[in-house]
Design a protein around this motif. Sequence first.
Motif, PDB file in Angstrom:
ATOM      1  N   TYR A  91      26.883 -13.969  50.584  1.00  0.00           N
ATOM      2  CA  TYR A  91      26.295 -12.619  50.633  1.00  0.00           C
ATOM      3  C   TYR A  91      25.840 -12.241  52.052  1.00  0.00           C
ATOM      4  CZ  TYR A  91      21.900 -15.223  49.395  1.00  0.00           C
ATOM      5  OH  TYR A  91      20.863 -16.106  49.330  1.00  0.00           O
ATOM      6  N   ASP A 120      20.050  -7.421  43.766  1.00  0.00           N
ATOM      7  CA  ASP A 120      19.657  -6.000  43.793  1.00  0.00           C
ATOM      8  C   ASP A 120      18.813  -5.643  45.024  1.00  0.00           C
ATOM      9  OD1 ASP A 120      17.876  -7.747  42.144  1.00  0.00           O
ATOM     10  OD2 ASP A 120      16.556  -6.016  42.275  1.00  0.00           O
ATOM     11  N   GLN A 121      17.983  -6.566  45.495  1.00  0.00           N
ATOM     12  CA  GLN A 121      17.131  -6.257  46.656  1.00  0.00           C
ATOM     13  C   GLN A 121      17.947  -6.185  47.951  1.00  0.00           C
ATOM     14  OE1 GLN A 121      13.784  -5.395  46.222  1.00  0.00           O
ATOM     15  NE2 GLN A 121      14.609  -5.468  44.143  1.00  0.00           N
ATOM     16  N   SER A 158      12.412 -11.884  48.650  1.00  0.00           N
ATOM     17  CA  SER A 158      13.655 -12.656  48.594  1.00  0.00           C
ATOM     18  C   SER A 158      14.079 -13.124  49.994  1.00  0.00           C
ATOM     19  CB  SER A 158      14.741 -11.774  47.979  1.00  0.00           C
ATOM     20  OG  SER A 158      16.015 -12.158  48.413  1.00  0.00           O
ATOM     21  N   VAL A 159      14.383 -14.421  50.096  1.00  0.00           N
ATOM     22  CA  VAL A 159      14.868 -14.998  51.355  1.00  0.00           C
ATOM     23  C   VAL A 159      16.169 -14.305  51.759  1.00  0.00           C
ATOM     24  CG1 VAL A 159      15.751 -17.108  52.430  1.00  0.00           C
ATOM     25  CG2 VAL A 159      13.820 -17.236  50.848  1.00  0.00           C
ATOM     26  N   GLY A 160      17.115 -14.273  50.814  1.00  0.00           N
ATOM     27  CA  GLY A 160      18.437 -13.719  51.100  1.00  0.00           C
ATOM     28  C   GLY A 160      18.362 -12.256  51.489  1.00  0.00           C
ATOM     29  N   ASP A 300      13.030 -25.586  45.604  1.00  0.00           N
ATOM     30  CA  ASP A 300      14.135 -26.523  45.845  1.00  0.00           C
ATOM     31  C   ASP A 300      13.691 -27.982  45.754  1.00  0.00           C
ATOM     32  OD1 ASP A 300      15.759 -24.362  46.169  1.00  0.00           O
ATOM     33  OD2 ASP A 300      15.662 -24.370  48.349  1.00  0.00           O
ATOM     34  N   VAL A 322       9.462 -19.264  40.835  1.00  0.00           N
ATOM     35  CA  VAL A 322      10.529 -18.586  41.585  1.00  0.00           C
ATOM     36  C   VAL A 322      11.723 -18.379  40.657  1.00  0.00           C
ATOM     37  CG1 VAL A 322      12.027 -18.646  43.616  1.00  0.00           C
ATOM     38  CG2 VAL A 322       9.721 -19.600  43.750  1.00  0.00           C
ATOM     39  N   ARG A 365      20.112 -29.500  43.777  1.00  0.00           N
ATOM     40  CA  ARG A 365      18.803 -30.183  43.714  1.00  0.00           C
ATOM     41  C   ARG A 365      18.667 -31.008  42.438  1.00  0.00           C
ATOM     42  NH1 ARG A 365      18.452 -29.590  49.061  1.00  0.00           N
ATOM     43  NH2 ARG A 365      18.720 -27.403  49.589  1.00  0.00           N
TER      44      ARG A 365
HETATM   45  N1  EPU Z   1      15.699 -12.068  43.431  1.00  0.00           N
HETATM   46  C1  EPU Z   1      15.859 -10.845  42.820  1.00  0.00           C
HETATM   47  N2  EPU Z   1      16.665  -9.923  43.435  1.00  0.00           N
HETATM   48  C2  EPU Z   1      17.301 -10.157  44.598  1.00  0.00           C
HETATM   49  C3  EPU Z   1      17.139 -11.411  45.210  1.00  0.00           C
HETATM   50  C4  EPU Z   1      16.333 -12.340  44.601  1.00  0.00           C
HETATM   51  O1  EPU Z   1      15.296 -10.585  41.754  1.00  0.00           O
HETATM   52  O2  EPU Z   1      17.999  -9.270  45.094  1.00  0.00           O
HETATM   53  C5  EPU Z   1      14.819 -13.075  42.821  1.00  0.00           C
HETATM   54  C6  EPU Z   1      15.569 -14.337  42.423  1.00  0.00           C
HETATM   55  O3  EPU Z   1      16.137 -14.229  41.136  1.00  0.00           O
HETATM   56  C7  EPU Z   1      14.476 -15.385  42.510  1.00  0.00           C
HETATM   57  C8  EPU Z   1      13.607 -14.891  43.666  1.00  0.00           C
HETATM   58  O4  EPU Z   1      13.915 -13.513  43.811  1.00  0.00           O
HETATM   59  O5  EPU Z   1      13.714 -15.384  41.322  1.00  0.00           O
HETATM   60  C9  EPU Z   1      13.821 -15.595  44.999  1.00  0.00           C
HETATM   61  O6  EPU Z   1      15.184 -15.577  45.340  1.00  0.00           O
HETATM   62  P1  EPU Z   1      15.694 -15.563  46.855  1.00  0.00           P
HETATM   63  O7  EPU Z   1      16.477 -14.337  47.090  1.00  0.00           O
HETATM   64  O8  EPU Z   1      14.530 -15.842  47.740  1.00  0.00           O
HETATM   65  O9  EPU Z   1      16.671 -16.776  46.862  1.00  0.00           O
HETATM   66  P2  EPU Z   1      18.018 -16.890  47.654  1.00  0.00           P
HETATM   67  O10 EPU Z   1      17.890 -16.226  48.981  1.00  0.00           O
HETATM   68  O11 EPU Z   1      19.159 -16.488  46.805  1.00  0.00           O
HETATM   69  C10 EPU Z   1      17.355 -19.064  48.895  1.00  0.00           C
HETATM   70  C11 EPU Z   1      17.940 -20.435  49.009  1.00  0.00           C
HETATM   71  C12 EPU Z   1      17.735 -21.176  47.704  1.00  0.00           C
HETATM   72  C13 EPU Z   1      16.248 -21.226  47.377  1.00  0.00           C
HETATM   73  C14 EPU Z   1      15.666 -19.804  47.355  1.00  0.00           C
HETATM   74  C15 EPU Z   1      14.163 -19.773  47.149  1.00  0.00           C
HETATM   75  C16 EPU Z   1      19.782 -20.004  50.472  1.00  0.00           C
HETATM   76  C17 EPU Z   1      21.241 -19.893  50.629  1.00  0.00           C
HETATM   77  N3  EPU Z   1      19.360 -20.304  49.273  1.00  0.00           N
HETATM   78  O12 EPU Z   1      18.071 -18.431  47.841  1.00  0.00           O
HETATM   79  O13 EPU Z   1      18.212 -22.495  47.952  1.00  0.00           O
HETATM   80  O14 EPU Z   1      16.072 -21.809  46.106  1.00  0.00           O
HETATM   81  O15 EPU Z   1      15.961 -19.153  48.606  1.00  0.00           O
HETATM   82  O16 EPU Z   1      13.514 -20.461  48.169  1.00  0.00           O
HETATM   83  O17 EPU Z   1      19.031 -19.874  51.431  1.00  0.00           O
HETATM   84  C18 EPU Z   1      19.021 -24.597  47.400  1.00  0.00           C
HETATM   85  O18 EPU Z   1      18.969 -24.873  48.614  1.00  0.00           O
HETATM   86  O19 EPU Z   1      19.225 -25.471  46.516  1.00  0.00           O
HETATM   87  C19 EPU Z   1      18.836 -23.224  46.980  1.00  0.00           C
HETATM   88  C20 EPU Z   1      19.179 -22.781  45.780  1.00  0.00           C
END
Ligand code: EPU
Length: 413
Positions: A91, A120-121, A158-160, A300, A322, A365
């Motif tokens: 993404y 969505d974010q 959200s990190v992403g 994680d 989370v 994990r």
């Molecule tokens: N969320 C939303 N909408 C969005 C984005 C996220 O509702 O548009 C929710 C997710 O469903 C979740 C929360 O927000 O409940 C946090 O999600 P986040 O977007 O922060 O997660 P991510 O960016 O998709 C990264 C890591 C994950 C890690 C999470 C939380 C990467 C590639 N992945 O994911 O890492 O669990 O942050 O810290 O950076 C892993 O390394 O095993 C892994 C899954």
Amino acid sequence: MIDGGRPLQGVVTISGAKNSAIALIPAAILAESEVILDNLPILSDVAVYSEILEELGASVSWSGSQMRIDPSRILSIPMPNGPVKKLRASYYMMGALLGRFKEATIGLPGGCNFEPRPIDQHIKGFEALGATVTNEHGSIHLYAKELRGAKIYLDVSSVGATINIMLAASRAKGSTIIENAAKEPEIIDVATLLNSMGAVIKGAGTETIRIEGVTEMHGCRHSIIPDRIQAGTYMIAAAATRGDVVIDNVIPKHLEALTAKLLEMGVGIEELDESIRVIGKARYGHVDVKALIYPGFPTDLQSPMTSLLTQAEGVSVLSDFVYSSRFKHVPELVRMGAKIRVEGRSAIIEGNKLNAAKVKATDLRAGAALVIAGLTVEDGITEVTGVEYIDRGYDNLVINLRQLGAEVWRENE
Ligand code: EPU
């Protein structure tokens, strides 16, 4: 294959952070000249990302822990299928290509599917910057005549989404403010790289990030932060096997939430500037753990921590705020004799000895959790399948564990 029951002993050196690396590689797309990334982890996800960039026309050379990316000849070729499907973090191609070319088509991301993970974010952020986002047969198409800075409030930190908006907004016209931004160390790492490439980003690591868009970005050299999740996994493994391990090349501050819980259980911890020594003890007390966004306990490390808590006396409650259902490792641990039940977003763990079994990793994990569980088993050989998930996030896991005295090896099924 794990012939457990041996305390881990010695020194393990942690590689660069996976979750930084897979954002920094696509970030290089925004530059007009060569980006050099040092301290890169050697992982299958990194290999997939270099393949994606090469398909777009970048020249990529990767040797050991260094990757050189020359993005000067990149084009925004539509990528509905192929390697983008193998990675959740593909993404980030959306933000990077949108920033540089104002247009991108990317197949919806794959990766570890431990529960629905919406984007969505991310989309809300791109739209606020002026992009039109449509879903065309399972691919996201983004287009903007012009990207304009905007104020974006994230409903969830959200990190992403935070990183994706930083990528696109770096090349937008005017200022962008992200409110309720994620504060994870990986966000700071990405902002540091982007600033070295000529972006103007302030406040990364706090909940308000300000980005002044620039018209051009250039190459630079950047060293990736150490992987706090990999470090935390070895800390947990050292405690679970009642070993004595120095985890080197870490930023102890990034691991505070874990360190606090280990101390509370009775694990011995010594912190130095760039390393942490974990000294296992014969008995541990039960603790309650709540996985939260940073600086809370990392989700994680929730699965590896479940394995450690099977080695504590009494009943521990581990909740994940989370992800609500990241508990696919639990039925596998139960096959190894663990006494765990899941209620809502919590696992209730009663400590006891585990036994050898054949178990399956269903995500990265969860795989680490099963390896740690196997390391604690005194009699018999634990067989973990699905190790391709582990390869996505742990650089040299088997070699490192063997150097620490574990009897671990790989076999082809
Ligand atoms: N969320 C939303 N909408 C969005 C984005 C996220 O509702 O548009 C929710 C997710 O469903 C979740 C929360 O927000 O409940 C946090 O999600 P986040 O977007 O922060 O997660 P991510 O960016 O998709 C990264 C890591 C994950 C890690 C999470 C939380 C990467 C590639 N992945 O994911 O890492 O669990 O942050 O810290 O950076 C892993 O390394 O095993 C892994 C899954």
